[in-house]
Design a protein around this motif. Structure first.
Motif, PDB file in Angstrom:
ATOM      1  N   SER A  78      43.370  32.625  26.256  1.00 60.08           N
ATOM      2  CA  SER A  78      43.555  33.942  26.873  1.00 60.08           C
ATOM      3  C   SER A  78      42.428  34.244  27.841  1.00 60.08           C
ATOM      4  O   SER A  78      42.659  34.806  28.915  1.00 60.08           O
ATOM      5  CB  SER A  78      43.662  35.033  25.809  1.00 60.08           C
ATOM      6  OG  SER A  78      42.420  35.249  25.167  1.00 60.08           O
ATOM      7  N   LEU A  79      41.206  33.851  27.494  1.00 64.17           N
ATOM      8  CA  LEU A  79      40.077  34.069  28.397  1.00 64.17           C
ATOM      9  C   LEU A  79      40.187  33.177  29.633  1.00 64.17           C
ATOM     10  O   LEU A  79      39.828  33.601  30.736  1.00 64.17           O
ATOM     11  CB  LEU A  79      38.757  33.838  27.672  1.00 64.17           C
ATOM     12  CG  LEU A  79      38.438  34.855  26.587  1.00 64.17           C
ATOM     13  CD1 LEU A  79      37.149  34.481  25.858  1.00 64.17           C
ATOM     14  CD2 LEU A  79      38.336  36.259  27.153  1.00 64.17           C
ATOM     15  N   THR A  84      41.312  32.784  35.380  1.00 62.19           N
ATOM     16  CA  THR A  84      42.182  32.305  36.459  1.00 62.19           C
ATOM     17  C   THR A  84      42.714  33.471  37.275  1.00 62.19           C
ATOM     18  O   THR A  84      42.730  33.435  38.513  1.00 62.19           O
ATOM     19  CB  THR A  84      43.352  31.487  35.874  1.00 62.19           C
ATOM     20  OG1 THR A  84      42.813  30.384  35.148  1.00 62.19           O
ATOM     21  CG2 THR A  84      44.280  30.979  36.962  1.00 62.19           C
ATOM     22  N   TYR A  85      43.144  34.524  36.583  1.00 59.49           N
ATOM     23  CA  TYR A  85      43.621  35.725  37.265  1.00 59.49           C
ATOM     24  C   TYR A  85      42.530  36.296  38.166  1.00 59.49           C
ATOM     25  O   TYR A  85      42.773  36.616  39.329  1.00 59.49           O
ATOM     26  CB  TYR A  85      44.084  36.764  36.245  1.00 59.49           C
ATOM     27  CG  TYR A  85      44.378  38.105  36.866  1.00 59.49           C
ATOM     28  CD1 TYR A  85      45.568  38.337  37.532  1.00 59.49           C
ATOM     29  CD2 TYR A  85      43.442  39.135  36.811  1.00 59.49           C
ATOM     30  CE1 TYR A  85      45.837  39.556  38.126  1.00 59.49           C
ATOM     31  CE2 TYR A  85      43.696  40.361  37.402  1.00 59.49           C
ATOM     32  CZ  TYR A  85      44.889  40.569  38.051  1.00 59.49           C
ATOM     33  OH  TYR A  85      45.132  41.777  38.651  1.00 59.49           O
ATOM     34  N   ASP A  88      41.935  34.046  41.228  1.00 53.07           N
ATOM     35  CA  ASP A  88      43.007  34.205  42.214  1.00 53.07           C
ATOM     36  C   ASP A  88      42.916  35.546  42.925  1.00 53.07           C
ATOM     37  O   ASP A  88      43.131  35.636  44.135  1.00 53.07           O
ATOM     38  CB  ASP A  88      44.380  34.066  41.546  1.00 53.07           C
ATOM     39  CG  ASP A  88      44.680  32.643  41.126  1.00 53.07           C
ATOM     40  OD1 ASP A  88      43.964  31.714  41.565  1.00 53.07           O
ATOM     41  OD2 ASP A  88      45.624  32.457  40.325  1.00 53.07           O
ATOM     42  N   TYR A  89      42.580  36.593  42.188  1.00 51.63           N
ATOM     43  CA  TYR A  89      42.497  37.937  42.765  1.00 51.63           C
ATOM     44  C   TYR A  89      41.374  38.026  43.791  1.00 51.63           C
ATOM     45  O   TYR A  89      41.531  38.629  44.850  1.00 51.63           O
ATOM     46  CB  TYR A  89      42.281  38.956  41.644  1.00 51.63           C
ATOM     47  CG  TYR A  89      42.294  40.389  42.122  1.00 51.63           C
ATOM     48  CD1 TYR A  89      43.495  41.055  42.316  1.00 51.63           C
ATOM     49  CD2 TYR A  89      41.104  41.063  42.377  1.00 51.63           C
ATOM     50  CE1 TYR A  89      43.522  42.371  42.753  1.00 51.63           C
ATOM     51  CE2 TYR A  89      41.120  42.382  42.822  1.00 51.63           C
ATOM     52  CZ  TYR A  89      42.329  43.029  43.006  1.00 51.63           C
ATOM     53  OH  TYR A  89      42.350  44.328  43.446  1.00 51.63           O
ATOM     54  N   PHE A  90      40.248  37.400  43.495  1.00 51.76           N
ATOM     55  CA  PHE A  90      39.077  37.534  44.361  1.00 51.76           C
ATOM     56  C   PHE A  90      38.845  36.336  45.287  1.00 51.76           C
ATOM     57  O   PHE A  90      37.849  36.289  45.997  1.00 51.76           O
ATOM     58  CB  PHE A  90      37.814  37.737  43.510  1.00 51.76           C
ATOM     59  CG  PHE A  90      37.780  39.059  42.818  1.00 51.76           C
ATOM     60  CD1 PHE A  90      37.617  40.243  43.522  1.00 51.76           C
ATOM     61  CD2 PHE A  90      37.921  39.130  41.441  1.00 51.76           C
ATOM     62  CE1 PHE A  90      37.595  41.465  42.881  1.00 51.76           C
ATOM     63  CE2 PHE A  90      37.897  40.362  40.783  1.00 51.76           C
ATOM     64  CZ  PHE A  90      37.733  41.524  41.507  1.00 51.76           C
TER      65      PHE A  90
END
Length: 101
Positions: A78-79, A84-85, A88-90
């Motif tokens: 989960s971490l 990864t999120y 990808d966001y930044f």
């Protein structure tokens, strides 16, 4: 002195060990332990308006083996997804310049 990544690994392991076993198996997080971990360790990432069913749904997503608890591997996965999120966001945001001294 430990490097930031070493500190991060120690924090990940230490946080799991701090919360797991408060209500049972010390190698797994039950739903109450997971809820407390999220509220205390990720307060800006956990909306205050989270309802009990939101925690239950989150628990069911993390609990990939369906045993009703989150073991260390499920916790780390989960971490990894969270990292990864964030990556990808930044990814298109330029890095901040180093602090001037």
């Amino acid at each position: 002195m430990a490097r930031p990544l070493e500190q991060a690994v120690a924090a990940i392991v230490g946080t799991f060990r701090e919360y797991a076993g408060r209500h049972g198996d010390r190698h797994r997080l039950c739903s109450a332990e997971l809820k407390e971990l999220l509220q205390k360790e990720l307060p800006t990432w956990t909306p205050t308006e989270f309802r009990e069913r939101d925690y239950n749904r989150f628990m069911s997503v993390l609990d990939t083996d369906g045993d009703g608890e989150v073991d260390f591997l499920e916790y780390v996965r989960s971490l990894a997804c969270l990292c990864t999120y964030c990556h990808d966001y930044f990814k298109d945001v330029p890095p901040e310049p180093p602090c001037s001294q």
